[in-house]
Design an enzyme around this catalytic site. Sequence first.
Site, short mmCIF file in Angstrom:
data_model
loop_
_atom_site.label_atom_id
_atom_site.label_comp_id
_atom_site.label_asym_id
_atom_site.label_seq_id
_atom_site.Cartn_x
_atom_site.Cartn_y
_atom_site.Cartn_z
N ASN A 159 41.13 48.95 39.59
CA ASN A 159 41.08 47.53 39.91
C ASN A 159 39.93 47.05 39.53
O ASN A 159 40.02 45.76 38.93
CB ASN A 159 40.96 47.16 41.46
CG ASN A 159 40.82 46.00 41.72
OD1 ASN A 159 41.51 45.07 41.25
ND2 ASN A 159 39.60 45.61 42.19
N SER A 175 48.14 42.61 34.92
CA SER A 175 48.08 41.17 35.01
C SER A 175 49.47 40.82 34.21
O SER A 175 50.30 41.26 33.46
CB SER A 175 47.00 40.58 34.45
OG SER A 175 47.23 39.14 33.98
N TYR A 220 42.01 40.02 26.93
CA TYR A 220 42.41 40.38 28.49
C TYR A 220 43.98 40.78 28.49
O TYR A 220 44.16 41.84 29.04
CB TYR A 220 42.48 38.93 29.16
CG TYR A 220 42.57 39.30 30.68
CD1 TYR A 220 41.93 39.95 31.57
CD2 TYR A 220 43.96 38.79 31.21
CE1 TYR A 220 42.09 40.22 32.74
CE2 TYR A 220 44.22 38.88 32.28
CZ TYR A 220 43.42 39.52 33.44
OH TYR A 220 43.80 39.72 34.53
N LYS A 255 45.75 44.48 29.27
CA LYS A 255 46.54 44.65 30.41
C LYS A 255 47.98 44.99 30.12
O LYS A 255 48.64 45.80 30.82
CB LYS A 255 46.45 43.21 31.22
CG LYS A 255 45.43 42.94 32.00
CD LYS A 255 44.85 43.93 32.87
CE LYS A 255 43.51 43.33 33.82
NZ LYS A 255 43.16 44.37 34.77
#
Length: 263
Positions: free
Chosen positions: A97, A148, A171, A175
């Site tokens: 996480n 995500s 990002y 992901k």
Amino acid sequence: MKSLEGLFDLKGKTVFITGGAGYLGTAMCEALAELGANVVIGSRDKEKCADFAKALAEKFGVEVSGVQLDITNPESIDDALAAIDSKHGRLDVLINNAWSGNKNSFDSISVEDWKYDIDVCLNGVFYTTKQAAPYLKKTKGVIVNVASMYGHVAPDYKMYVGTEHVNPPSYGAAKAGVIQLTKYLASFLSPDGIRVNAISPGPFPFGDILHNEEFIGKLEQKTMLGRIGTPEDLKGIIALLCSDASRYMTGQNICVDGGWAAW
């Protein structure tokens, strides 16, 4: 046949969650402790981690502890896993996480920022899983990766025009890698009885961004349910994926996004 209560029961299980003292991690830890698991929280902030662990242990009567952790450093991961093995003698669930990154647009992001974000968001998941796999093989354990919605849909650039809340290209790329790595691991770790799934949270903003009512309104309008997510919205899916309630599920990426990606 197990009862529903039995399927969700995590008593006697040891769960290691990276970034467990963060905004979303705290709710996940609470769900696991409530189901009876012994929870080990990995964090760079040892003091914050220890305070949270103490509060959880007192509330739910389970063993909760914190370990110093840098997921970009395999030696740090090894040290954390050795401490878990020494204390609990087993590892049943790993939740990847932890996250940190640099806010940039495509125009402003530097090569250094890109490398850092990929190292934390993607490489850190690989490093932690690689080091934890021998422990999980002993228990036929479970891995849950936090991806995500931006790992499978693109940000709408119009939402970010004129704001400070830019979503960096690194990002979503990282992901997306986490989602594919999840599927790969589910396949190649299945002979060892290890299940691997991912969740893709949608809009779960935190911090100062919550005071920007205009931007929050844009996020809400993107979801079918008309609201942003709160940490509590992740407790159910974590309970499902970490327990025997999902024992016939592996290789899946489950969207928890208020319906954002469905239209």
